[in-house]
Design a protein around this motif. Structure first.
Motif, PDB file in Angstrom:
ATOM      1  N   PHE A 140      50.499  31.275  18.548  1.00 22.24           N
ATOM      2  CA  PHE A 140      50.311  30.455  17.356  1.00 22.24           C
ATOM      3  C   PHE A 140      51.274  29.296  17.395  1.00 22.24           C
ATOM      4  CE2 PHE A 140      53.027  34.039  16.171  1.00 22.24           C
ATOM      5  CZ  PHE A 140      54.149  33.401  15.697  1.00 22.24           C
ATOM      6  N   GLY A 141      51.219  28.458  16.333  1.00 17.80           N
ATOM      7  CA  GLY A 141      51.972  27.210  16.324  1.00 17.80           C
ATOM      8  C   GLY A 141      53.468  27.434  16.228  1.00 17.80           C
ATOM      9  N   THR A 142      54.178  26.326  16.194  1.00 13.51           N
ATOM     10  CA  THR A 142      55.635  26.368  16.255  1.00 13.51           C
ATOM     11  C   THR A 142      56.292  26.365  14.885  1.00 13.51           C
ATOM     12  OG1 THR A 142      55.687  23.950  16.384  1.00 13.51           O
ATOM     13  CG2 THR A 142      55.671  25.160  18.468  1.00 13.51           C
ATOM     14  N   GLY A 143      55.501  26.414  13.814  1.00 12.64           N
ATOM     15  CA  GLY A 143      56.090  26.497  12.486  1.00 12.64           C
ATOM     16  C   GLY A 143      55.908  25.250  11.656  1.00 12.64           C
ATOM     17  N   ASN A 144      55.630  24.064  12.272  1.00 11.25           N
ATOM     18  CA  ASN A 144      55.409  22.856  11.504  1.00 11.25           C
ATOM     19  C   ASN A 144      53.933  22.472  11.486  1.00 11.25           C
ATOM     20  OD1 ASN A 144      55.310  22.196  14.208  1.00 11.25           O
ATOM     21  ND2 ASN A 144      56.282  20.202  13.953  1.00 11.25           N
ATOM     22  N   THR A 145      53.075  23.440  11.727  1.00  6.51           N
ATOM     23  CA  THR A 145      51.641  23.202  11.668  1.00  6.51           C
ATOM     24  C   THR A 145      51.176  23.193  10.224  1.00  6.51           C
ATOM     25  OG1 THR A 145      51.293  25.575  12.003  1.00  6.51           O
ATOM     26  CG2 THR A 145      51.130  24.163  13.932  1.00  6.51           C
ATOM     27  N   LEU A 146      50.032  22.531   9.979  1.00  9.37           N
ATOM     28  CA  LEU A 146      49.464  22.507   8.626  1.00  9.37           C
ATOM     29  C   LEU A 146      49.174  23.920   8.146  1.00  9.37           C
ATOM     30  CD1 LEU A 146      48.174  20.961   6.210  1.00  9.37           C
ATOM     31  CD2 LEU A 146      46.025  21.020   7.502  1.00  9.37           C
ATOM     32  N   ILE A 147      48.563  24.727   9.016  1.00 13.29           N
ATOM     33  CA  ILE A 147      48.222  26.106   8.674  1.00 13.29           C
ATOM     34  C   ILE A 147      49.401  27.004   9.032  1.00 13.29           C
ATOM     35  CG2 ILE A 147      46.508  27.930   8.931  1.00 13.29           C
ATOM     36  CD1 ILE A 147      45.446  25.237   7.862  1.00 13.29           C
ATOM     37  N   SER A 148      49.742  27.927   8.154  1.00 13.59           N
ATOM     38  CA  SER A 148      50.895  28.796   8.376  1.00 13.59           C
ATOM     39  C   SER A 148      50.705  29.684   9.596  1.00 13.59           C
ATOM     40  CB  SER A 148      51.141  29.673   7.146  1.00 13.59           C
ATOM     41  OG  SER A 148      50.103  30.632   7.009  1.00 13.59           O
ATOM     42  N   ALA A 149      51.814  30.140  10.167  1.00 15.86           N
ATOM     43  CA  ALA A 149      51.766  30.993  11.355  1.00 15.86           C
ATOM     44  C   ALA A 149      51.018  32.286  11.071  1.00 15.86           C
ATOM     45  CB  ALA A 149      53.186  31.302  11.824  1.00 15.86           C
ATOM     46  N   ASP A 150      51.222  32.876   9.899  1.00 13.08           N
ATOM     47  CA  ASP A 150      50.533  34.130   9.566  1.00 13.08           C
ATOM     48  C   ASP A 150      49.023  33.940   9.546  1.00 13.08           C
ATOM     49  OD1 ASP A 150      52.885  35.523   9.365  1.00 13.08           O
ATOM     50  OD2 ASP A 150      53.066  35.280   7.194  1.00 13.08           O
ATOM     51  N   ALA A 151      48.582  32.833   8.958  1.00 17.28           N
ATOM     52  CA  ALA A 151      47.146  32.564   8.899  1.00 17.28           C
ATOM     53  C   ALA A 151      46.575  32.330  10.295  1.00 17.28           C
ATOM     54  CB  ALA A 151      46.870  31.361   8.005  1.00 17.28           C
ATOM     55  N   LEU A 152      47.320  31.619  11.145  1.00 21.17           N
ATOM     56  CA  LEU A 152      46.866  31.385  12.515  1.00 21.17           C
ATOM     57  C   LEU A 152      46.761  32.694  13.290  1.00 21.17           C
ATOM     58  CD1 LEU A 152      48.973  28.213  13.385  1.00 21.17           C
ATOM     59  CD2 LEU A 152      46.501  28.298  13.049  1.00 21.17           C
ATOM     60  N   MET A 153      47.718  33.591  13.067  1.00 22.73           N
ATOM     61  CA  MET A 153      47.710  34.872  13.767  1.00 22.73           C
ATOM     62  C   MET A 153      46.499  35.715  13.389  1.00 22.73           C
ATOM     63  SD  MET A 153      51.745  35.886  13.520  1.00 22.73           S
ATOM     64  CE  MET A 153      51.429  37.584  13.996  1.00 22.73           C
ATOM     65  N   ASN A 154      46.012  35.555  12.153  1.00 18.10           N
ATOM     66  CA  ASN A 154      44.897  36.365  11.673  1.00 18.10           C
ATOM     67  C   ASN A 154      43.535  35.815  12.075  1.00 18.10           C
ATOM     68  OD1 ASN A 154      46.511  38.286  10.401  1.00 18.10           O
ATOM     69  ND2 ASN A 154      46.700  37.049   8.540  1.00 18.10           N
ATOM     70  N   MET A 155      43.499  34.622  12.651  1.00 16.86           N
ATOM     71  CA  MET A 155      42.226  34.043  13.066  1.00 16.86           C
ATOM     72  C   MET A 155      41.729  34.698  14.352  1.00 16.86           C
ATOM     73  SD  MET A 155      42.622  29.958  12.418  1.00 16.86           S
ATOM     74  CE  MET A 155      43.050  29.283  10.813  1.00 16.86           C
ATOM     75  N   LYS A 156      40.482  35.073  14.368  1.00 21.34           N
ATOM     76  CA  LYS A 156      39.875  35.688  15.548  1.00 21.34           C
ATOM     77  C   LYS A 156      38.599  34.940  15.911  1.00 21.34           C
ATOM     78  CE  LYS A 156      42.987  38.949  15.560  1.00 21.34           C
ATOM     79  NZ  LYS A 156      44.065  38.941  16.569  1.00 21.34           N
ATOM     80  N   ALA A 157      38.541  34.454  17.141  1.00 24.07           N
ATOM     81  CA  ALA A 157      37.352  33.736  17.597  1.00 24.07           C
ATOM     82  C   ALA A 157      36.213  34.709  17.865  1.00 24.07           C
ATOM     83  CB  ALA A 157      37.666  32.933  18.858  1.00 24.07           C
ATOM     84  N   ALA A 158      34.988  34.242  17.657  1.00 22.72           N
ATOM     85  CA  ALA A 158      33.792  35.052  17.910  1.00 22.72           C
ATOM     86  C   ALA A 158      33.075  34.519  19.148  1.00 22.72           C
ATOM     87  CB  ALA A 158      32.866  35.013  16.696  1.00 22.72           C
ATOM     88  N   SER A 159      32.198  35.316  19.681  1.00 17.47           N
ATOM     89  CA  SER A 159      31.390  34.891  20.829  1.00 17.47           C
ATOM     90  C   SER A 159      30.160  34.149  20.310  1.00 17.47           C
ATOM     91  CB  SER A 159      30.951  36.106  21.658  1.00 17.47           C
ATOM     92  OG  SER A 159      32.072  36.782  22.182  1.00 17.47           O
ATOM     93  N   PRO A 160      29.907  32.938  20.799  1.00 20.30           N
ATOM     94  CA  PRO A 160      28.772  32.164  20.281  1.00 20.30           C
ATOM     95  C   PRO A 160      27.431  32.738  20.729  1.00 20.30           C
ATOM     96  CG  PRO A 160      29.831  30.998  22.090  1.00 20.30           C
ATOM     97  CD  PRO A 160      30.687  32.190  21.805  1.00 20.30           C
ATOM     98  N   LEU A 161      26.427  32.597  19.876  1.00 23.28           N
ATOM     99  CA  LEU A 161      25.061  32.986  20.239  1.00 23.28           C
ATOM    100  C   LEU A 161      24.479  31.988  21.226  1.00 23.28           C
ATOM    101  CD1 LEU A 161      23.740  33.834  16.633  1.00 23.28           C
ATOM    102  CD2 LEU A 161      24.761  35.389  18.305  1.00 23.28           C
ATOM    103  N   LEU A 162      24.868  30.716  21.092  1.00 26.25           N
ATOM    104  CA  LEU A 162      24.478  29.651  22.005  1.00 26.25           C
ATOM    105  C   LEU A 162      25.745  28.937  22.419  1.00 26.25           C
ATOM    106  CD1 LEU A 162      22.249  27.844  23.316  1.00 26.25           C
ATOM    107  CD2 LEU A 162      22.374  26.432  21.244  1.00 26.25           C
ATOM    108  N   ASN A 163      25.952  28.774  23.726  1.00 29.93           N
ATOM    109  CA  ASN A 163      27.207  28.207  24.221  1.00 29.93           C
ATOM    110  C   ASN A 163      26.921  26.996  25.104  1.00 29.93           C
ATOM    111  OD1 ASN A 163      29.844  27.738  24.879  1.00 29.93           O
ATOM    112  ND2 ASN A 163      30.184  29.659  25.951  1.00 29.93           N
ATOM    113  N   THR A 164      26.671  25.851  24.464  1.00 30.72           N
ATOM    114  CA  THR A 164      26.492  24.584  25.160  1.00 30.72           C
ATOM    115  C   THR A 164      27.448  23.588  24.491  1.00 30.72           C
ATOM    116  OG1 THR A 164      24.683  23.970  23.673  1.00 30.72           O
ATOM    117  CG2 THR A 164      24.086  25.117  25.702  1.00 30.72           C
ATOM    118  N   ASP A 165      27.102  22.295  24.511  1.00 31.95           N
ATOM    119  CA  ASP A 165      27.900  21.355  23.716  1.00 31.95           C
ATOM    120  C   ASP A 165      27.857  21.762  22.246  1.00 31.95           C
ATOM    121  OD1 ASP A 165      28.653  19.853  25.879  1.00 31.95           O
ATOM    122  OD2 ASP A 165      27.061  18.372  25.650  1.00 31.95           O
ATOM    123  N   VAL A 166      26.722  22.307  21.842  1.00 37.45           N
ATOM    124  CA  VAL A 166      26.591  22.891  20.503  1.00 37.45           C
ATOM    125  C   VAL A 166      26.803  24.395  20.628  1.00 37.45           C
ATOM    126  CG1 VAL A 166      25.092  23.288  18.526  1.00 37.45           C
ATOM    127  CG2 VAL A 166      24.982  21.121  19.746  1.00 37.45           C
TER     128      VAL A 166
END
Length: 344
Positions: A83-109
């Motif tokens: 996660f970020g270094t502490g001066n990011t817009l979004i707090s470190a705790d919020a960044l840590m809780n973000m989880k990426a998903a696998s896209p159904l379609l994976n192109t430019d879109v």
């Protein structure tokens, strides 16, 4: 170094690559490789050593280490967290809780959820010049759900502003005639006018019906300031769910620069600016009028609910014995006192 040596490594049939490092921010090459290994999107295999795997380190050691430094420093140096270094817009705790998903379609879109016929969508667009530097992007947000959900996004740094309106139109139509907001600064005005006048897509945001060149949204300091503030509240209060890895990565490198926020050196913020534009619009009177959703009330109600959940309820303990007349009289006096002091 990795880019220059990989062609040599890949020419062999039995060559192997071992990369070892501490976690140090999101969006860099090590983070992308490691996350790809975890999600099985590349050929690497993830392996991690956590602080408790080291002999002699226990909860007491963790407590002492945090007391001598900070929770943020501990997570950065020992926690294996990106996660970020502490001066990011979004707090470190919020960044840590973000989880990426696998896209159904994976192109430019990248599509994360197919359009629901009963839902409403907003598309926010950021336009670049298509010269291989900054990216032209859009994000599609489902505003019929709580929290709002990122359902699709686009990212390409070679698309011409002349061709971009056709792509925007195709995906806006697909998502139930999504309401489109285009940042009209610089090349954005070409895209905004092309979509509204040439393709005649009417569900495009118009700042003014009497001013010239008023299609889309001009990203002023005020718009960006309000958008950044609202975006922080939306994400940290879990009112906006992000699914795209590139978007989450950009959030982790969207840092304070003077009186504003922008991408750290070597990173991009085009997808984040989509979200800033969305957050600005969600807080506007136009959004309230069109959807009957008031962002301030939405966040305020959640805060009040959290406060109420933390308040210890006031009551009496029943000892199983019958009350005497004196007990009843004393209790009535207590209720009256509490009521008069405004505590009940």
């Amino acid at each position: 170094f990795y880019t220059s040596t990989y062609p040599v490594i890949s020419s062999g049939t039995n060559t192997k690559v071992i990369i070892t490092s501490t976690a140090n921010g999101i969006g860099n090459i090590f983070h992308k490789i490691y996350e790809g290994a975890v999600q099985s999107t590349n050929e690497f295999k993830p392996f991690r050593v956590d602080w408790w795997d080291v002999p002699g380190r226990d909860d007491e050691w963790k407590r002492q280490t945090i007391s001598n430094t900070s929770e943020l420093q501990f997570q950065q140096e020992f926690g294996n967290t990106f996660f970020g270094t502490g001066n990011t817009l979004i707090s470190a705790d919020a960044l840590m809780n973000m989880k990426a998903a696998s896209p159904l379609l994976n192109t430019d879109v990248k599509v994360y959820e197919d359009p629901n016929p009963k839902h409403d969508y907003i598309m926010t667009v950021d336009v670049a010049k298509g010269r291989g530097q900054d990216y032209s992007t859009f994000n599609i947000i489902d505003i019929s759900t709580r929290p709002f959900r990122q359902v699709a996004c686009y990212r390409n740094n070679m698309i011409s502003p002349i061709l971009f309106p056709d792509i925007i139109h195709k995906w806006a139509k697909k998502y139930n005639e999504a309401y489109v907001l285009i940042e009209s600064n610089d090349a954005g005005s070409v895209v905004a006018n092309g979509l509204y006048y040439d393709i005649e897509y009417e569900n495009t945001h118009v700042e003014s019906m009497v001013k010239a060149n008023s299609i889309g949204v001009t990203m002023t300091r005020k718009v960006k300031r309000i958008g950044c503030s609202n975006l922080k509240d939306l994400i940290e209060e879990k009112r906006l769910h992000l699914a795209d890895l590139d978007t989450i990565s950009e959030c982790s490198t969207f840092e304070a620069r003077g009186n504003s926020f922008e991408a750290s050196d070597g990173n991009h913020d085009d997808l984040v600016m989509n979200l800033v534009l969305f957050a600005w619009y969600v807080g506007s009177q136009s959004f309230i009028d069109n959807t009957d959703v008031n962002l301030k009330h939405l966040l305020y109600e959640e805060k009040m609910r959290q406060i109420e959940d933390e308040v210890v309820p006031f009551g009496f303990v029943d000892d199983g014995q019958e009350d005497t007349n004196e007990d009843i009289e004393n209790r009535n006096t207590m209720w009256q006192v509490v009521g008069d002091t405004g505590l009940f």
